[in-house]
Write a protein that holds these residues in place. Structure first.
Motif, PDB file in Angstrom:
ATOM      1  N   SER A  47       0.810  -1.209   0.000  1.00  0.00           N
ATOM      2  CA  SER A  47       0.000   0.000   0.000  1.00  0.00           C
ATOM      3  C   SER A  47       0.848   1.265   0.000  1.00  0.00           C
ATOM      4  CB  SER A  47      -0.908  -0.006   1.239  1.00  0.00           C
ATOM      5  OG  SER A  47      -1.504   1.247   1.443  1.00  0.00           O
ATOM      6  N   ASP A  48       0.411   2.270  -0.778  1.00  0.00           N
ATOM      7  CA  ASP A  48       1.085   3.570  -0.761  1.00  0.00           C
ATOM      8  C   ASP A  48       1.076   4.165   0.640  1.00  0.00           C
ATOM      9  OD1 ASP A  48       1.736   3.577  -3.437  1.00  0.00           O
ATOM     10  OD2 ASP A  48      -0.093   4.624  -4.054  1.00  0.00           O
ATOM     11  N   GLY A  49       0.015   3.884   1.394  1.00  0.00           N
ATOM     12  CA  GLY A  49      -0.067   4.404   2.752  1.00  0.00           C
ATOM     13  C   GLY A  49       1.064   3.930   3.630  1.00  0.00           C
ATOM     14  N   VAL A  50       1.559   2.717   3.382  1.00  0.00           N
ATOM     15  CA  VAL A  50       2.687   2.202   4.147  1.00  0.00           C
ATOM     16  C   VAL A  50       3.923   3.060   3.887  1.00  0.00           C
ATOM     17  CG1 VAL A  50       4.325   0.278   4.328  1.00  0.00           C
ATOM     18  CG2 VAL A  50       1.867  -0.165   4.306  1.00  0.00           C
ATOM     19  N   TYR A  51       4.185   3.370   2.621  1.00  0.00           N
ATOM     20  CA  TYR A  51       5.372   4.168   2.292  1.00  0.00           C
ATOM     21  C   TYR A  51       5.266   5.584   2.841  1.00  0.00           C
ATOM     22  CZ  TYR A  51       6.923   0.393  -0.719  1.00  0.00           C
ATOM     23  OH  TYR A  51       7.351  -0.832  -1.180  1.00  0.00           O
ATOM     24  N   GLN A  52       4.083   6.131   2.828  1.00  0.00           N
ATOM     25  CA  GLN A  52       3.902   7.485   3.359  1.00  0.00           C
ATOM     26  C   GLN A  52       4.146   7.539   4.863  1.00  0.00           C
ATOM     27  OE1 GLN A  52      -0.060   8.576   2.131  1.00  0.00           O
ATOM     28  NE2 GLN A  52       0.407   8.296  -0.044  1.00  0.00           N
ATOM     29  N   ALA A  53       3.903   6.409   5.547  1.00  0.00           N
ATOM     30  CA  ALA A  53       4.025   6.380   7.005  1.00  0.00           C
ATOM     31  C   ALA A  53       5.373   5.873   7.492  1.00  0.00           C
ATOM     32  CB  ALA A  53       2.910   5.513   7.592  1.00  0.00           C
ATOM     33  N   LEU A  54       6.258   5.443   6.585  1.00  0.00           N
ATOM     34  CA  LEU A  54       7.556   4.903   6.996  1.00  0.00           C
ATOM     35  C   LEU A  54       8.400   5.960   7.706  1.00  0.00           C
ATOM     36  CD1 LEU A  54       8.689   2.881   3.832  1.00  0.00           C
ATOM     37  CD2 LEU A  54       7.899   1.927   6.013  1.00  0.00           C
ATOM     38  N   GLY A 391       3.051   2.244  19.302  1.00  0.00           N
ATOM     39  CA  GLY A 391       1.672   2.689  19.150  1.00  0.00           C
ATOM     40  C   GLY A 391       1.031   2.265  17.844  1.00  0.00           C
ATOM     41  N   LEU A 392      -0.143   2.798  17.591  1.00  0.00           N
ATOM     42  CA  LEU A 392      -0.989   2.355  16.486  1.00  0.00           C
ATOM     43  C   LEU A 392      -0.359   2.589  15.121  1.00  0.00           C
ATOM     44  CD1 LEU A 392      -3.753   1.194  15.692  1.00  0.00           C
ATOM     45  CD2 LEU A 392      -4.624   3.529  15.655  1.00  0.00           C
ATOM     46  N   GLN A 393       0.301   3.726  14.923  1.00  0.00           N
ATOM     47  CA  GLN A 393       0.843   4.030  13.601  1.00  0.00           C
ATOM     48  C   GLN A 393       1.802   2.942  13.126  1.00  0.00           C
ATOM     49  OE1 GLN A 393       3.110   7.664  13.349  1.00  0.00           O
ATOM     50  NE2 GLN A 393       3.483   7.456  11.162  1.00  0.00           N
ATOM     51  N   ASP A 394       2.755   2.587  13.969  1.00  0.00           N
ATOM     52  CA  ASP A 394       3.730   1.573  13.571  1.00  0.00           C
ATOM     53  C   ASP A 394       3.112   0.180  13.551  1.00  0.00           C
ATOM     54  OD1 ASP A 394       5.891   3.348  13.203  1.00  0.00           O
ATOM     55  OD2 ASP A 394       6.180   3.470  15.363  1.00  0.00           O
ATOM     56  N   ALA A 395       2.124  -0.063  14.404  1.00  0.00           N
ATOM     57  CA  ALA A 395       1.443  -1.361  14.401  1.00  0.00           C
ATOM     58  C   ALA A 395       0.686  -1.576  13.097  1.00  0.00           C
ATOM     59  CB  ALA A 395       0.490  -1.463  15.587  1.00  0.00           C
ATOM     60  N   VAL A 396       0.056  -0.528  12.576  1.00  0.00           N
ATOM     61  CA  VAL A 396      -0.674  -0.647  11.313  1.00  0.00           C
ATOM     62  C   VAL A 396       0.291  -0.896  10.157  1.00  0.00           C
ATOM     63  CG1 VAL A 396      -2.113   0.588   9.647  1.00  0.00           C
ATOM     64  CG2 VAL A 396      -2.683   0.665  12.069  1.00  0.00           C
ATOM     65  N   ILE A 397       1.470  -0.261  10.181  1.00  0.00           N
ATOM     66  CA  ILE A 397       2.482  -0.542   9.157  1.00  0.00           C
ATOM     67  C   ILE A 397       2.870  -2.016   9.210  1.00  0.00           C
ATOM     68  CG2 ILE A 397       4.879  -0.144   8.457  1.00  0.00           C
ATOM     69  CD1 ILE A 397       4.586   2.724   9.387  1.00  0.00           C
ATOM     70  N   GLY A 398       3.165  -2.513  10.414  1.00  0.00           N
ATOM     71  CA  GLY A 398       3.550  -3.907  10.559  1.00  0.00           C
ATOM     72  C   GLY A 398       2.451  -4.857  10.125  1.00  0.00           C
TER      73      GLY A 398
END
Length: 548
Positions: A47-54, A391-398
């Motif tokens: 997902s592009d969202g993953v790259y945006q949140a890295l 927290g949630l941000q990194d958990a969603v990436i994982g």
């Protein structure tokens, strides 16, 4: 910090593993998924969202690569290298302290572009060279001391440390290397090199790879040799190759290595891409060099600690993982996904947490480098101030990455054995008689009411009393129908034979991709913790069974 049903938007708190709430959680998540825009077709690209949140260290490199398989291959190869750069980080899960080590594999035809995976190795090259040079210096000093002093007072020979190990190694050499550097990375761009070594009598270190993923102790005790004990091996692996050579390493889904790998597979149309350097390629080199430098600094900061950096996951992350994987477990059981693939599901949860921890430490180091370095014994402040929770941000990436790789594992399993991901459902259908199959096929997929099922029974010319007995009996027992609630049934997607080229189990993943991409808050309601995992003012107690 207590969670209530309102916190979780209707999800009931798991009842210590008894499973009585499983059907309710499954039904609620499925209902939420139906209201959310799903991804189109089987999940493939990250997902592009993953790259945006890295974390920016990774994001800067990824942004210089072409979107699609090129960028995805890089990230897949980089994750094990990142894990190797974080040897002093652990988290508590399943009754054990786990390290962050990962196994990943890119599977694609020759010339398809999987070569960008090698970019991930470059992130660890400066650290590898630093470790080797330091080891050589220590060895030279030891040799001088051995020559000038009494050997009885000589310290043990210093181990040869490095970040990268070679796949073309004997079992004895692999164990010796892993003893010297337990968090090393086996990075190999050809499956053939690994398969050749594993097939030789002298190269059978498959058991080390199996135990290493779980951080289980490796013992070697042979006659005329000093016993070797690797208490907490945590090797990482990044490998790639063609589908044909892949089967030489992992034969089928029953192989224990299959569930331990995060797979990324793709097919790319044959096109010519100019390989002459342009301005953008120089940007890639600069971004890679800067990222590699940061990772070396992060490694040194970790090694300066007096004890391991032991992370915790906040309560919303724990419920996110539990709810998602309980949902998938129940759905996979209901639609008959092969039992051999359920181990992939369990290890996907571990993978999600490991990736989340990697992202968190990288992000935290970028913002506060000293927070990774200081040990709790050296500072007069509480452990939660030093070791903030993920927290949630990194958990969603994982989670997003773990589920994407899980979808690719399903594709590989399906290509190797068309019935591998649906043998349970096929077996259940075979136990039905012709009239039962005719009625089952007439029922609509998804949820339907008892009244609808009665109307269909009338249309098919079968007595309602008979179909009622089937619904509550053999259909329900075999997982062909799910009793959602009073008056409402659900027929799992794919129960009716179909010619669609989608492995069984993908539809459940698609539901979750839609939810995660649209709004992760649909799965877990954000609470007091900030999105980047910074700790709140309120102290959070350890989970049951988790060491303080």
């Amino acid at each position: 910090m207590n969670l209530t049903e309102s916190n979780l938007q209707g999800f009931s708190t798991p009842d210590n593993g008894s499973g009585s709430d499983a059907s309710r959680i499954v039904a609620e998540m499925a209902k939420m998924a139906k209201k959310t825009k799903k991804t189109t077709g089987p999940p493939g690209l990250i997902s592009d969202g993953v790259y945006q949140a890295l974390p920016r260290t990774l994001r800067d490199v990824a942004n210089t690569l072409n979107e699609g398989h090129e960028r995805d291959a890089f990230l897949t190869g980089a994750l094990p290298v990142l894990a190797g750069c974080l040897p002093a980080t652990q988290f508590w899960y399943g009754g054990h302290w786990l390290s962050l080590n990962l196994y990943t594999a890119v599977v694609a035809e020759a010339g398809s572009g999987k070569g960008k995976m090698k970019r991930g190795r470059k992130l660890g090259k400066p650290l590898d060279e630093h470790l080797k040079e330091t080891s050589r210096e220590k060895m030279r000093a030891w040799e001088r001391k051995k020559k000038d002093e009494d050997t009885q007072d000589l310290d043990p020979k210093p181990p040869y440390q490095r970040l990268f190990l070679g796949a073309d190694a004997s079992a004895a050499a692999m164990k010796e290397s892993l003893n010297a550097c337990p968090h090393a990375v086996l990075f190999e761009t050809e499956f053939k090199t690994l398969s050749t070594a594993l097939s030789q009598e002298w190269g059978q270190f498959r058991d080390v790879l199996l135990k290493g993923f779980q951080n289980e102790t490796v013992e070697v005790d042979r006659k005329s040799e000093v016993p070797l004990l690797i208490k907490h091996p945590a090797p990482s692996m990044a490998v790639s190759g063609t589908p044909g050579t892949f089967s030489d390493v992992i034969e089928d889904t029953e192989d224990g290595l299959f569930s331990r790998f995060a797979f990324y597979c793709f097919e790319e149309p044959v096109t010519w891409i100019s390989q002459f350097r342009d301005a953008s390629s120089f940007g890639l080199e600069d971004a890679t060099d800067q990222a590699a430098s940061r990772l070396t600094e992060m490694y040194r900061a970790q090694m300066a600690r007096e004890e391991a950096l032991r992370l915790r996951f906040n309560d919303e992350v724990k419920w996110l993982i539990d709810n998602v994987f309980q949902f998938l477990t129940e759905r996979w059981k209901a639609i008959g996904v092969s039992r051999s693939l359920h181990s992939n599901l369990k290890r996907a949860a571990v993978r999600a947490l490991r990736i989340a921890a990697i992202m968190h430490v990288m992000r935290h180091f970028e913002d506060e480098p000293q927070s990774v370095k200081i040990s709790t014994e050296a500072a007069h402040i509480g452990p939660d101030d030093i070791e903030p929770e993920v927290g949630l941000q990194d958990a969603v990436i994982g989670l997003r990455l773990a589920l994407t790789y899980l979808s690719h594992a399903l594709k590989i399993a399906e290509s190797g054995d068309p019935d591998a991901s649906s043998d349970g459902l096929n077996s259940a259908r075979k136990e039905l008689n012709q009239e039962q199959r005719r009625y089952l096929d007439a029922l609509p997929e998804g949820e339907f009411s008892t009244e609808e099922s009665r109307a269909i029974a009338e249309e098919t010319g079968i007595a309602e009393s008979t179909t009622k007995r089937w619904r509550s009996g053999i259909f329900k027992d075999k997982g062909l129908l799910i009793d959602v609630k009073h008056g409402v049934w659900e027929k799992p997607s794919g129960t009716t034979p179909s010619r669609e080229d989608e492995p069984r189990g993908h539809s459940c993943l698609s539901d979750l991709f839609g939810l995660l991409d649209t709004n992760p808050g649909l799965l877990v309601n954000p609470m007091a913790c900030s999105g980047d995992g910074a700790p709140s003012d309120q102290e959070v107690s350890s989970a049951p069974g988790e060491p303080s």
